[in-house]
Design a protein around this motif. Structure first.
Motif, PDB file in Angstrom:
ATOM      1  N   ALA A 124       6.143  32.525 -49.278  1.00 25.78           N
ATOM      2  CA  ALA A 124       6.851  32.347 -50.558  1.00 25.78           C
ATOM      3  C   ALA A 124       6.810  33.637 -51.373  1.00 25.78           C
ATOM      4  O   ALA A 124       7.805  34.016 -52.006  1.00 25.78           O
ATOM      5  CB  ALA A 124       6.244  31.185 -51.338  1.00 25.78           C
ATOM      6  N   ARG A 125       5.663  34.327 -51.334  1.00 25.33           N
ATOM      7  CA  ARG A 125       5.567  35.600 -52.057  1.00 25.33           C
ATOM      8  C   ARG A 125       6.483  36.652 -51.452  1.00 25.33           C
ATOM      9  O   ARG A 125       7.165  37.391 -52.154  1.00 25.33           O
ATOM     10  CB  ARG A 125       4.127  36.113 -52.081  1.00 25.33           C
ATOM     11  CG  ARG A 125       3.209  35.290 -52.952  1.00 25.33           C
ATOM     12  CD  ARG A 125       1.886  35.980 -53.247  1.00 25.33           C
ATOM     13  NE  ARG A 125       0.973  36.055 -52.119  1.00 25.33           N
ATOM     14  CZ  ARG A 125       0.576  37.171 -51.523  1.00 25.33           C
ATOM     15  NH1 ARG A 125       1.030  38.348 -51.916  1.00 25.33           N
ATOM     16  NH2 ARG A 125      -0.287  37.141 -50.512  1.00 25.33           N
ATOM     17  N   THR A 126       6.521  36.736 -50.110  1.00 23.09           N
ATOM     18  CA  THR A 126       7.382  37.745 -49.477  1.00 23.09           C
ATOM     19  C   THR A 126       8.856  37.407 -49.694  1.00 23.09           C
ATOM     20  O   THR A 126       9.671  38.307 -49.872  1.00 23.09           O
ATOM     21  CB  THR A 126       7.080  37.915 -47.974  1.00 23.09           C
ATOM     22  OG1 THR A 126       7.324  36.698 -47.292  1.00 23.09           O
ATOM     23  CG2 THR A 126       5.654  38.382 -47.752  1.00 23.09           C
ATOM     24  N   ASP A 127       9.189  36.127 -49.704  1.00 28.95           N
ATOM     25  CA  ASP A 127      10.570  35.733 -49.991  1.00 28.95           C
ATOM     26  C   ASP A 127      10.979  36.185 -51.392  1.00 28.95           C
ATOM     27  O   ASP A 127      12.109  36.662 -51.601  1.00 28.95           O
ATOM     28  CB  ASP A 127      10.745  34.220 -49.864  1.00 28.95           C
ATOM     29  CG  ASP A 127      10.709  33.731 -48.424  1.00 28.95           C
ATOM     30  OD1 ASP A 127      10.751  34.567 -47.497  1.00 28.95           O
ATOM     31  OD2 ASP A 127      10.639  32.498 -48.226  1.00 28.95           O
ATOM     32  N   ALA A 128      10.064  36.052 -52.356  1.00 35.02           N
ATOM     33  CA  ALA A 128      10.359  36.492 -53.724  1.00 35.02           C
ATOM     34  C   ALA A 128      10.576  38.002 -53.769  1.00 35.02           C
ATOM     35  O   ALA A 128      11.485  38.488 -54.457  1.00 35.02           O
ATOM     36  CB  ALA A 128       9.223  36.074 -54.658  1.00 35.02           C
ATOM     37  N   VAL A 129       9.761  38.752 -53.026  1.00 31.91           N
ATOM     38  CA  VAL A 129       9.928  40.209 -52.960  1.00 31.91           C
ATOM     39  C   VAL A 129      11.300  40.548 -52.372  1.00 31.91           C
ATOM     40  O   VAL A 129      12.038  41.382 -52.904  1.00 31.91           O
ATOM     41  CB  VAL A 129       8.807  40.860 -52.116  1.00 31.91           C
ATOM     42  CG1 VAL A 129       9.120  42.317 -51.808  1.00 31.91           C
ATOM     43  CG2 VAL A 129       7.466  40.736 -52.827  1.00 31.91           C
TER      44      VAL A 129
END
Length: 195
Positions: A124-129
């Motif tokens: 989820a964090r990498t998707d946001a990035v």
């Protein structure tokens, strides 16, 4: 369309020993600093429109030594929170959990500073990035300085795979770069783990 230049921070004592260094902020070794400096000539010709980095010292120092400027710290680029496995090697973890695999089994909770994080949380964090970076690529290249496991998750999410596919990529060596690109609108991995 620009390319996403993904840089793994330089070597630390823990990356050298194979210890899981998620949120523990460990400095670069002399070899780590040298590897970061060696990236500068490969990055200099690129037209970077933005540079993002994990806010941890080892990543920010790598960015600095690689000659990157206007670096924006991004908390979503911090390494996986290994919880109770912080500071342990895979061999040490397998002493109490035979057959343990990070990608399949995840981590156990740790202390207040290392509560632990599951794979889908990292994804989820990498998707946001990636959501923040993709629009910038129409103007040129974007550099990201991050960590080994996070880089693998970001890469498989770039090509549209489930985060569990991260196990299919070799661990990027400290002080290396990878290039994520598109061709005919389709994302692909142009280079992986290049010194």
């Amino acid at each position: 369309m620009g390319e996403l230049i993904l840089i793994r921070h330089g070597q630390t004592e823990w990356s050298l020993s194979g210890q899981h260094a998620g949120r523990t902020d460990i400095p670069l070794t002399d070899a780590g600093e040298a590897a970061a400096k060696a990236l500068a000539p490969r990055l200099a010709p690129r037209r970077l429109v933005a540079v993002f980095s994990s806010p941890l010292f080892r990543a920010m120092r790598t960015a600095e030594l690689a000659g990157l400027t206007r670096v924006k710290p991004d908390p979503d680029l911090v390494e996986w929170d290994y919880g109770g496995y912080e500071g342990l090697t895979a061999a040490q973890i397998r002493e109490t959990r035979p057959g343990w695999d990070l990608w399949r089994d995840g981590v156990i909770p740790g202390d207040a500073d290392h509560p632990g994080e599951q794979l889908q949380q990292v994804a989820a964090r990498t998707d946001a990035v990636l959501e923040r970076i993709r629009p910038l690529l129409s103007d040129g290249d974007v550099a990201v300085v991050a960590h080994g496991h996070l880089a693998r998750v970001l890469t498989v999410r770039w090509v549209g795979l489930d985060a569990s596919a991260s196990r299919l990529l070799g661990h990027p060596h400290p002080g290396t770069l990878s290039v994520l690109a598109t061709e005919d609108g389709q994302p692909f991995i142009s280079a992986w783990n290049a010194p």
